[in-house]
Design an enzyme around this catalytic site. Structure first.
Site, PDB file in Angstrom:
ATOM      1  N   SER A 125      26.482   5.493 -27.337  1.00  0.00           N
ATOM      2  CA  SER A 125      26.708   4.961 -25.993  1.00  0.00           C
ATOM      3  C   SER A 125      27.965   4.115 -25.948  1.00  0.00           C
ATOM      4  O   SER A 125      28.295   3.418 -26.924  1.00  0.00           O
ATOM      5  CB  SER A 125      25.501   4.101 -25.609  1.00  0.00           C
ATOM      6  OG  SER A 125      25.768   3.383 -24.426  1.00  0.00           O
ATOM      7  N   TYR A 151      19.271  -2.865 -27.587  1.00  0.00           N
ATOM      8  CA  TYR A 151      19.489  -1.428 -27.378  1.00  0.00           C
ATOM      9  C   TYR A 151      20.847  -1.009 -27.951  1.00  0.00           C
ATOM     10  O   TYR A 151      20.951  -0.058 -28.739  1.00  0.00           O
ATOM     11  CB  TYR A 151      19.421  -1.095 -25.879  1.00  0.00           C
ATOM     12  CG  TYR A 151      19.954   0.281 -25.563  1.00  0.00           C
ATOM     13  CD1 TYR A 151      19.223   1.414 -25.898  1.00  0.00           C
ATOM     14  CD2 TYR A 151      21.208   0.453 -24.965  1.00  0.00           C
ATOM     15  CE1 TYR A 151      19.734   2.687 -25.643  1.00  0.00           C
ATOM     16  CE2 TYR A 151      21.714   1.707 -24.709  1.00  0.00           C
ATOM     17  CZ  TYR A 151      20.975   2.818 -25.045  1.00  0.00           C
ATOM     18  OH  TYR A 151      21.482   4.075 -24.809  1.00  0.00           O
ATOM     19  N   LYS A 155      22.128   1.491 -31.354  1.00  0.00           N
ATOM     20  CA  LYS A 155      23.119   2.574 -31.353  1.00  0.00           C
ATOM     21  C   LYS A 155      24.160   2.324 -32.450  1.00  0.00           C
ATOM     22  O   LYS A 155      24.540   3.234 -33.184  1.00  0.00           O
ATOM     23  CB  LYS A 155      23.813   2.686 -29.992  1.00  0.00           C
ATOM     24  CG  LYS A 155      22.885   3.109 -28.862  1.00  0.00           C
ATOM     25  CD  LYS A 155      22.319   4.496 -29.088  1.00  0.00           C
ATOM     26  CE  LYS A 155      21.424   4.978 -27.986  1.00  0.00           C
ATOM     27  NZ  LYS A 155      20.665   6.187 -28.329  1.00  0.00           N
TER      28      LYS A 155
HETATM   29  P1  NAD Z   1      15.577   9.971 -21.402  1.00  0.00           P
HETATM   30  O1  NAD Z   1      14.667   8.813 -21.519  1.00  0.00           O
HETATM   31  O2  NAD Z   1      15.515  10.806 -20.174  1.00  0.00           O
HETATM   32  O3  NAD Z   1      15.427  10.928 -22.673  1.00  0.00           O
HETATM   33  C1  NAD Z   1      14.969  10.455 -23.930  1.00  0.00           C
HETATM   34  C2  NAD Z   1      13.808  11.327 -24.323  1.00  0.00           C
HETATM   35  O4  NAD Z   1      13.300  10.902 -25.594  1.00  0.00           O
HETATM   36  C3  NAD Z   1      12.637  11.243 -23.339  1.00  0.00           C
HETATM   37  O5  NAD Z   1      12.229  12.561 -22.993  1.00  0.00           O
HETATM   38  C4  NAD Z   1      11.534  10.506 -24.120  1.00  0.00           C
HETATM   39  O6  NAD Z   1      10.239  10.962 -23.736  1.00  0.00           O
HETATM   40  C5  NAD Z   1      11.888  10.882 -25.534  1.00  0.00           C
HETATM   41  N1  NAD Z   1      11.462   9.927 -26.561  1.00  0.00           N
HETATM   42  C6  NAD Z   1      11.618   8.571 -26.566  1.00  0.00           C
HETATM   43  N2  NAD Z   1      11.135   8.066 -27.710  1.00  0.00           N
HETATM   44  C7  NAD Z   1      10.693   9.107 -28.454  1.00  0.00           C
HETATM   45  C8  NAD Z   1      10.112   9.224 -29.733  1.00  0.00           C
HETATM   46  N3  NAD Z   1       9.888   8.153 -30.512  1.00  0.00           N
HETATM   47  N4  NAD Z   1       9.777  10.458 -30.181  1.00  0.00           N
HETATM   48  C9  NAD Z   1      10.003  11.572 -29.412  1.00  0.00           C
HETATM   49  N5  NAD Z   1      10.552  11.501 -28.198  1.00  0.00           N
HETATM   50  C10 NAD Z   1      10.902  10.297 -27.719  1.00  0.00           C
HETATM   51  O7  NAD Z   1      17.066   9.415 -21.619  1.00  0.00           O
HETATM   52  P2  NAD Z   1      18.462  10.146 -21.487  1.00  0.00           P
HETATM   53  O8  NAD Z   1      19.198   9.473 -20.391  1.00  0.00           O
HETATM   54  O9  NAD Z   1      18.303  11.598 -21.484  1.00  0.00           O
HETATM   55  O10 NAD Z   1      19.125   9.667 -22.839  1.00  0.00           O
HETATM   56  C11 NAD Z   1      19.121  10.448 -24.004  1.00  0.00           C
HETATM   57  C12 NAD Z   1      19.808   9.671 -25.111  1.00  0.00           C
HETATM   58  O11 NAD Z   1      21.123   9.324 -24.690  1.00  0.00           O
HETATM   59  C13 NAD Z   1      19.113   8.370 -25.470  1.00  0.00           C
HETATM   60  O12 NAD Z   1      19.216   8.187 -26.868  1.00  0.00           O
HETATM   61  C14 NAD Z   1      19.942   7.335 -24.751  1.00  0.00           C
HETATM   62  O13 NAD Z   1      19.902   6.092 -25.399  1.00  0.00           O
HETATM   63  C15 NAD Z   1      21.333   7.938 -24.835  1.00  0.00           C
HETATM   64  N6  NAD Z   1      22.229   7.478 -23.778  1.00  0.00           N
HETATM   65  C16 NAD Z   1      21.844   7.574 -22.478  1.00  0.00           C
HETATM   66  C17 NAD Z   1      22.694   7.105 -21.494  1.00  0.00           C
HETATM   67  C18 NAD Z   1      22.286   7.143 -20.041  1.00  0.00           C
HETATM   68  O14 NAD Z   1      22.824   6.382 -19.262  1.00  0.00           O
HETATM   69  N7  NAD Z   1      21.389   8.009 -19.629  1.00  0.00           N
HETATM   70  C19 NAD Z   1      23.946   6.562 -21.834  1.00  0.00           C
HETATM   71  C20 NAD Z   1      24.301   6.496 -23.162  1.00  0.00           C
HETATM   72  C21 NAD Z   1      23.439   6.959 -24.146  1.00  0.00           C
HETATM   73  C1  WQD Z   2      26.747   0.738 -12.955  1.00  0.00           C
HETATM   74  C2  WQD Z   2      27.420  -0.232 -11.992  1.00  0.00           C
HETATM   75  C3  WQD Z   2      26.337  -2.357 -11.859  1.00  0.00           C
HETATM   76  C4  WQD Z   2      22.613  -0.822 -10.115  1.00  0.00           C
HETATM   77  C5  WQD Z   2      23.797   1.064 -18.255  1.00  0.00           C
HETATM   78  C6  WQD Z   2      23.582   0.587 -19.662  1.00  0.00           C
HETATM   79  C7  WQD Z   2      24.360   1.411 -20.627  1.00  0.00           C
HETATM   80  C8  WQD Z   2      24.133   2.908 -20.424  1.00  0.00           C
HETATM   81  C9  WQD Z   2      24.121   3.338 -19.001  1.00  0.00           C
HETATM   82  C10 WQD Z   2      22.765   3.802 -22.152  1.00  0.00           C
HETATM   83  C11 WQD Z   2      27.518  -1.643 -12.510  1.00  0.00           C
HETATM   84  C12 WQD Z   2      26.225  -1.631 -10.547  1.00  0.00           C
HETATM   85  C13 WQD Z   2      23.875  -0.972 -10.670  1.00  0.00           C
HETATM   86  C14 WQD Z   2      22.375  -1.312  -8.810  1.00  0.00           C
HETATM   87  C15 WQD Z   2      24.664  -2.030  -8.692  1.00  0.00           C
HETATM   88  N1  WQD Z   2      22.908   3.357 -20.957  1.00  0.00           N
HETATM   89  N2  WQD Z   2      24.882  -1.563  -9.966  1.00  0.00           N
HETATM   90  N3  WQD Z   2      23.421  -1.898  -8.159  1.00  0.00           N
HETATM   91  O1  WQD Z   2      25.277  -1.005 -16.462  1.00  0.00           O
HETATM   92  O2  WQD Z   2      27.225   0.591 -16.674  1.00  0.00           O
HETATM   93  O3  WQD Z   2      25.183   0.980 -17.975  1.00  0.00           O
HETATM   94  O4  WQD Z   2      23.389   2.444 -18.192  1.00  0.00           O
HETATM   95  O5  WQD Z   2      23.440   3.736 -23.126  1.00  0.00           O
HETATM   96  O6  WQD Z   2      24.009   1.004 -21.902  1.00  0.00           O
HETATM   97  O7  WQD Z   2      23.991  -0.758 -19.749  1.00  0.00           O
HETATM   98  O8  WQD Z   2      25.130   1.372 -15.544  1.00  0.00           O
HETATM   99  O9  WQD Z   2      24.258   2.406 -13.501  1.00  0.00           O
HETATM  100  O10 WQD Z   2      23.209   0.255 -14.340  1.00  0.00           O
HETATM  101  O11 WQD Z   2      25.499   0.203 -13.375  1.00  0.00           O
HETATM  102  O12 WQD Z   2      25.569  -2.566  -8.057  1.00  0.00           O
HETATM  103  O13 WQD Z   2      21.271  -1.220  -8.281  1.00  0.00           O
HETATM  104  O14 WQD Z   2      26.615  -0.309 -10.805  1.00  0.00           O
HETATM  105  O15 WQD Z   2      26.548  -3.728 -11.659  1.00  0.00           O
HETATM  106  O16 WQD Z   2      28.728  -2.186 -12.029  1.00  0.00           O
HETATM  107  P1  WQD Z   2      25.758   0.351 -16.645  1.00  0.00           P
HETATM  108  P2  WQD Z   2      24.421   1.089 -14.164  1.00  0.00           P
END
Ligand code: NAD
Ligand code: WQD
Length: 339
Positions: A125, A151, A155
């Site tokens: 991330s 979190y 990572k």
């Molecule tokens: P998500 O929660 O939709 O997907 C994660 C999946 O993992 C879910 O289906 C959940 O049921 C499963 N899971 C959680 N713990 C588990 C375990 N112990 N064993 C088996 N399954 C498990 O999230 P996503 O948005 O698809 O994210 C996927 C990955 O990408 C995550 O590792 C997340 O941290 C990372 N990521 C997401 C974002 C984002 O904003 N969505 C940003 C950066 C990184």
């Molecule tokens: C985006 C922008 C908020 C909600 C988070 C995690 C990051 C990653 C993705 C996994 C910001 C603003 C948000 C709302 C708003 N996850 N906002 N009103 O914070 O960049 O990232 O999710 O790795 O680790 O921190 O994403 O979508 O929450 O926010 O104004 O109701 O929208 O302040 O500027 P963020 P976000």
């Protein structure tokens, strides 16, 4: 390739499953469904016409992983999506976050060694960069300084574990993909982001206001040092993100590597809301609230390393993402629970 997706029923995993199958690969999924639904896999099968074996298990269960992969193998690669991802929750429950996220990665690596699988792509991330001093972020930008939440630390720790594992095994191909802000949905509208409860993230929150499930958008601060005062992020369409995983698998070389996956284009909160208004065809009520603790003013990447190393770059715009998120949300107002 036959690819095991941990967390493959989740938001990014399901879209990546479609992209992999469409690129000619076979997919199997392990997911405990703690934050997802088996319906997502059923819809992946419907979109692609392929069969996707699903094991409902916690991927800290190494024996279950080995038995499942052996039964459906041989498996060539793992994409490790599974994990907990709510930043605020990780501050309140750090031990659970370290246990699930780091424990899952370790169990996956142990299972891979037993199964002789030598390729892993990991969901990292942009959060590992913390509050950057220099924008855009490159892969060489410092990580881990003042990381405010467990979190993000999980990572960073898993990235370091992968780097050490690759140093110890010259045949291991390990890639960390640092996602910026994934948004949007499959263009069919049949898979998309389906957060439990009130969304933490901006795009799903806006989508729920547009569909009438939430009253108004709260803008978390309009006094940042950005062009319109609201926070800027690098929103990447989930279909682009999915094709980035296909590219990472196909280009991974022996050793450890890390890539930013983003567009390189900063988009403010107000710009995202305006794009969503164009997509859904109406004005969306919004109110300015105080800044959210822990938020940074701006985050966007330099995506050129992925273009050079993986032959990949994001193609879709914020308007594409809003159009597809709206199609998903309007066709599935209750997400996968919509009947
Ligand atoms: P998500 O929660 O939709 O997907 C994660 C999946 O993992 C879910 O289906 C959940 O049921 C499963 N899971 C959680 N713990 C588990 C375990 N112990 N064993 C088996 N399954 C498990 O999230 P996503 O948005 O698809 O994210 C996927 C990955 O990408 C995550 O590792 C997340 O941290 C990372 N990521 C997401 C974002 C984002 O904003 N969505 C940003 C950066 C990184
Ligand atoms: C985006 C922008 C908020 C909600 C988070 C995690 C990051 C990653 C993705 C996994 C910001 C603003 C948000 C709302 C708003 N996850 N906002 N009103 O914070 O960049 O990232 O999710 O790795 O680790 O921190 O994403 O979508 O929450 O926010 O104004 O109701 O929208 O302040 O500027 P963020 P976000």
């Amino acid at each position: 390739m036959r690819v095991l997706l941990t967390g493959g029923a989740g938001y990014i995993g399901a879209h990546t499953a479609v992209a992999l199958i469409e690129a000619g690969h076979d997919v199997l999924v392990v997911d405990d469904l703690s934050n997802s639904s088996a319906e997502a896999i059923a819809r992946v099968e419907r979109i692609t016409g392929a069969s996707v074996p699903l094991l409902v298990a916690d991927c800290r269960d190494e024996e279950a992983l080995v038995a499942f992969a052996a039964a459906h193998g041989p498996v060539d690669a793992v994409i490790h999506f599974a994990g907990l991802k709510a930043v605020g929750e990780s501050v309140a429950e750090p031990v659970r976050y370290y246990d699930v996220n780091v424990g899952s990665a370790l169990a996956v690596l142990r299972a891979m060694a037993r199964l002789d699988i030598r390729t892993i792509v990991f969901s990292s991330s942009a959060t590992v960069y913390g509050d950057p001093e220099v924008l855009p972020m490159t892969e060489a930008s410092p990580t881990g300084i003042d990381l405010a939440n467990p979190y993000g630390k999980t990572k960073r720790i898993i990235e370091e574990i992968l780097q050490d594992a690759a140093a110890a095994d010259p045949q291991l191909r390990a890639v960390s993909l640092r996602y910026f802000n994934p948004v949007g949905a499959h263009p069919s509208g049949s898979i998309g982001e389906d957060p439990n409860g009130v969304p933490n993230n901006l795009m799903p929150y806006v989508a729920r206001v547009a569909v009438g499930a939430l009253e108004r958008i709260g803008i978390f601060g309009d006094d940042y040092d950005t062009p319109d005062g609201t926070g800027q992020r690098d929103y990447i369409h989930v279909a682009d993100l999915a094709s980035g995983h296909v590219a990472a698998l196909e280009h991974a070389r022996a050793g450890y590597d890390v890539y930013n996956l983003g567009t390189g284009i900063p988009v403010s909160v107000r710009e995202l809301i305006a794009a969503f208004e164009r997509a859904c065809g109406r004005d969306l009520p919004a109110v300015v609230l105080p800044r959210r603790p822990g938020d940074i003013a701006a985050s966007y990447c330099d995506p050129s390393k992925a273009e050079q190393g993986l032959g990949w770059r994001a193609e879709l715009t914020i308007d594409d993402a809003c159009r597809d998120a709206w199609r998903w949300q309007s066709q599935n107002p209750q997400g996968y629970a919509t009947v």
